[in-house]
Motif scaffolding. Structure first.
Motif, PDB file in Angstrom:
ATOM      1  N   VAL A  34       1.250  -1.237   0.051  1.00 26.03           N
ATOM      2  CA  VAL A  34      -0.021   0.807   0.028  1.00 26.03           C
ATOM      3  C   VAL A  34       1.268   0.829  -0.093  1.00 26.03           C
ATOM      4  O   VAL A  34       0.425   2.315  -0.838  1.00 26.03           O
ATOM      5  CB  VAL A  34      -1.496   0.502   1.105  1.00 26.03           C
ATOM      6  CG1 VAL A  34      -2.099  -1.390   0.911  1.00 26.03           C
ATOM      7  CG2 VAL A  34      -0.470   0.036   2.538  1.00 26.03           C
ATOM      8  N   SER A  35       2.500   0.990   0.824  1.00 28.86           N
ATOM      9  CA  SER A  35       2.837   2.362   0.553  1.00 28.86           C
ATOM     10  C   SER A  35       3.605   2.423  -0.624  1.00 28.86           C
ATOM     11  O   SER A  35       3.375   3.865  -1.094  1.00 28.86           O
ATOM     12  CB  SER A  35       4.258   1.596   1.246  1.00 28.86           C
ATOM     13  OG  SER A  35       3.919   1.752   2.958  1.00 28.86           O
ATOM     14  N   GLY A  36       4.149   0.991  -1.471  1.00 30.95           N
ATOM     15  CA  GLY A  36       3.811   1.260  -3.114  1.00 30.95           C
ATOM     16  C   GLY A  36       3.489   2.098  -3.715  1.00 30.95           C
ATOM     17  O   GLY A  36       3.529   3.143  -4.557  1.00 30.95           O
ATOM     18  N   MET A  37       2.285   1.275  -3.632  1.00 29.44           N
ATOM     19  CA  MET A  37       0.651   2.145  -4.431  1.00 29.44           C
ATOM     20  C   MET A  37       0.427   3.602  -4.515  1.00 29.44           C
ATOM     21  O   MET A  37       0.101   4.189  -5.510  1.00 29.44           O
ATOM     22  CB  MET A  37      -0.521   1.366  -4.395  1.00 29.44           C
ATOM     23  CG  MET A  37      -0.139   0.186  -4.839  1.00 29.44           C
ATOM     24  SD  MET A  37      -1.661  -0.952  -3.703  1.00 29.44           S
ATOM     25  CE  MET A  37      -3.038   0.000  -4.978  1.00 29.44           C
ATOM     26  N   SER A  38       0.755   3.893  -3.061  1.00 27.74           N
ATOM     27  CA  SER A  38       0.243   5.811  -2.681  1.00 27.74           C
ATOM     28  C   SER A  38       1.470   6.402  -3.238  1.00 27.74           C
ATOM     29  O   SER A  38       0.896   7.132  -4.048  1.00 27.74           O
ATOM     30  CB  SER A  38      -0.011   5.649  -1.021  1.00 27.74           C
ATOM     31  OG  SER A  38       1.548   5.807  -0.824  1.00 27.74           O
ATOM     32  N   VAL A  39       2.819   5.739  -3.443  1.00 22.70           N
ATOM     33  CA  VAL A  39       3.713   7.204  -4.002  1.00 22.70           C
ATOM     34  C   VAL A  39       3.181   6.940  -5.351  1.00 22.70           C
ATOM     35  O   VAL A  39       3.378   7.673  -5.621  1.00 22.70           O
ATOM     36  CB  VAL A  39       4.821   6.271  -3.706  1.00 22.70           C
ATOM     37  CG1 VAL A  39       5.908   7.057  -4.067  1.00 22.70           C
ATOM     38  CG2 VAL A  39       4.971   6.347  -1.375  1.00 22.70           C
ATOM     39  N   ARG A  93      10.612   2.870  -9.307  1.00 14.92           N
ATOM     40  CA  ARG A  93      10.827   3.098  -8.065  1.00 14.92           C
ATOM     41  C   ARG A  93       9.949   4.168  -7.294  1.00 14.92           C
ATOM     42  O   ARG A  93      10.818   3.462  -5.828  1.00 14.92           O
ATOM     43  CB  ARG A  93      11.884   4.676  -8.611  1.00 14.92           C
ATOM     44  CG  ARG A  93      12.320   5.107  -7.446  1.00 14.92           C
ATOM     45  CD  ARG A  93      13.207   7.148  -7.875  1.00 14.92           C
ATOM     46  NE  ARG A  93      14.170   7.755  -6.764  1.00 14.92           N
ATOM     47  CZ  ARG A  93      12.811   8.793  -5.774  1.00 14.92           C
ATOM     48  NH1 ARG A  93      11.814   8.500  -6.352  1.00 14.92           N
ATOM     49  NH2 ARG A  93      13.338   9.069  -5.203  1.00 14.92           N
ATOM     50  N   SER A  94       8.831   4.054  -7.562  1.00 14.83           N
ATOM     51  CA  SER A  94       7.855   4.671  -6.761  1.00 14.83           C
ATOM     52  C   SER A  94       7.785   2.762  -5.849  1.00 14.83           C
ATOM     53  O   SER A  94       7.286   2.800  -3.964  1.00 14.83           O
ATOM     54  CB  SER A  94       6.525   4.634  -7.580  1.00 14.83           C
ATOM     55  OG  SER A  94       6.907   5.957  -7.709  1.00 14.83           O
ATOM     56  N   GLY A  95       7.424   2.109  -6.678  1.00  6.94           N
ATOM     57  CA  GLY A  95       6.752   0.844  -5.738  1.00  6.94           C
ATOM     58  C   GLY A  95       7.962   0.014  -5.150  1.00  6.94           C
ATOM     59  O   GLY A  95       8.241  -0.455  -4.161  1.00  6.94           O
ATOM     60  N   ILE A  96       9.380  -0.147  -5.043  1.00  9.15           N
ATOM     61  CA  ILE A  96      10.860  -0.167  -4.569  1.00  9.15           C
ATOM     62  C   ILE A  96      10.723   0.907  -3.433  1.00  9.15           C
ATOM     63  O   ILE A  96      10.659   0.373  -2.446  1.00  9.15           O
ATOM     64  CB  ILE A  96      11.598  -0.324  -5.876  1.00  9.15           C
ATOM     65  CG1 ILE A  96      11.652  -1.736  -6.664  1.00  9.15           C
ATOM     66  CG2 ILE A  96      12.641  -1.045  -4.367  1.00  9.15           C
ATOM     67  CD1 ILE A  96      12.694  -1.651  -7.511  1.00  9.15           C
TER      68      ILE A  96
END
Length: 310
Positions: A34-39, A93-96
């Motif tokens: 969820v952190s990766g999805m939000s970013v 990059r957002s996902g990782i």
């Protein structure tokens, strides 16, 4: 008087209240996801501003332009699609990176202050640790994103792009600079991420706690919006100098033989304090909305998945 049995029961109850509920691997993976999805959602909305910011931060002191002039020049010379340069690398990059730096923040807080409310100092340390770790892991995706956004192509001068997409950039860098070339500038990148996550996550966390306590407001969009706007302003001001150094080291490649401190000193000697805050307006125009979108989406996704609020 309490009996031995009653004393044991009271002790067990107190111990239970101090120990955080057990976490499963699935919950950690959900928090990362969820952190990766939000970013990622925020990145999709703010990539054009990121391109403008990178160009402003890499401009020489004598050729410095404003945000609107830079944006107009990019569109006129390279087309509207140039504002979405590096989007594939940015989403990767957002996902990782995004997933790791915000996804690790909660577990790091629990690790550093087991069984009690973390202090602001603990939140800062948790943010620094999670941010630095995320940057070390995801440095290649950040470097590729910046290189793609920095290269100028299009009608003016018939410039041929050095990199043809994210995969082409990876191949080119590995051939020209070796595998370690993908980790060029990792020190300022880790510094930036540590400062960014500490400032962003801890400021939002602490601001929301005080707002809820002082105003009596409830968890909700209004609270999350106000706290995230304030967080974006503080974060941009703190990290801009670090980001100028990082982007300079990223784009110079082998030409940059200086470390982060020497690079910062070189920029300061040539351009003064203004050089360290190049692109601040574009940076805030990007980081302000990105911080707001990130936390609004993150709070919603955490609520839906049962993780609780930030």
């Amino acid at each position: 008087y309490l009996t031995d049995e009653g004393m044991a029961s009271a002790t067990n109850a107190m111990a239970t209240s101090l120990v955080p509920p057990s976490r499963t691997m699935a919950s950690y993976l959900t928090e990362y996801g969820v952190s990766g999805m939000s970013v990622g959602a925020a990145t999709c909305c703010t990539n054009p501003l990121d391109v403008i910011k990178v160009r402003l931060q890499l401009a020489d002191g004598g050729t410095r332009k404003g945000m609107m002039a830079t944006a107009t020049g990019i569109v006129r010379q390279e087309g509207c699609t140039a504002l979405f340069k590096g989007i594939s690398a940015a989403l990767m990059r957002s996902g990782i990176y995004g997933g790791a730096r915000l996804g690790f923040y909660g577990p790091m807080k629990s690790l550093l202050s087991p069984g009690k409310d973390p202090t602001f100092g603990t939140k800062l340390m948790a943010g620094m640790a999670s941010g630095a770790a995320a940057a070390a892991i995801a440095n290649p995706t950040d470097l590729i994103k910046v290189r793609l956004q920095a290269q100028k192509i299009g009608n003016a001068g018939g410039v041929v792009p050095q990199y043809n997409g994210a995969l082409g950039a990876i191949t080119h860098i590995m051939r020209a600079e070796g595998v370690l070339g993908l980790w060029r500038g990792v020190q300022p990148s880790m510094m930036r991420s540590a400062v960014l996550t500490a400032t962003q996550a801890a400021t939002y966390d602490e601001a929301k706690r005080h707002v809820l306590k002082i105003t009596g407001m409830k968890e909700g969009v209004q609270t999350h919006l106000g706290c995230s706007l304030l967080t974006g302003l503080i974060t941009t001001t703190v990290i801009n100098p670090v980001e100028v150094v990082k982007n300079t080291m990223f784009t110079k490649g082998k030409e940059c033989n200086l470390g982060p401190i020497a690079t910062a000193g070189d920029i300061f000697a040539r351009e003064g304090i203004r050089g360290m805050y190049k692109g601040w307006t574009a940076n805030y125009a990007r980081l302000g909305p990105q911080t707001t979108i990130t936390f609004l989406v993150l709070e919603k996704l955490r609520s839906v998945t049962g993780l609780g609020t930030v």
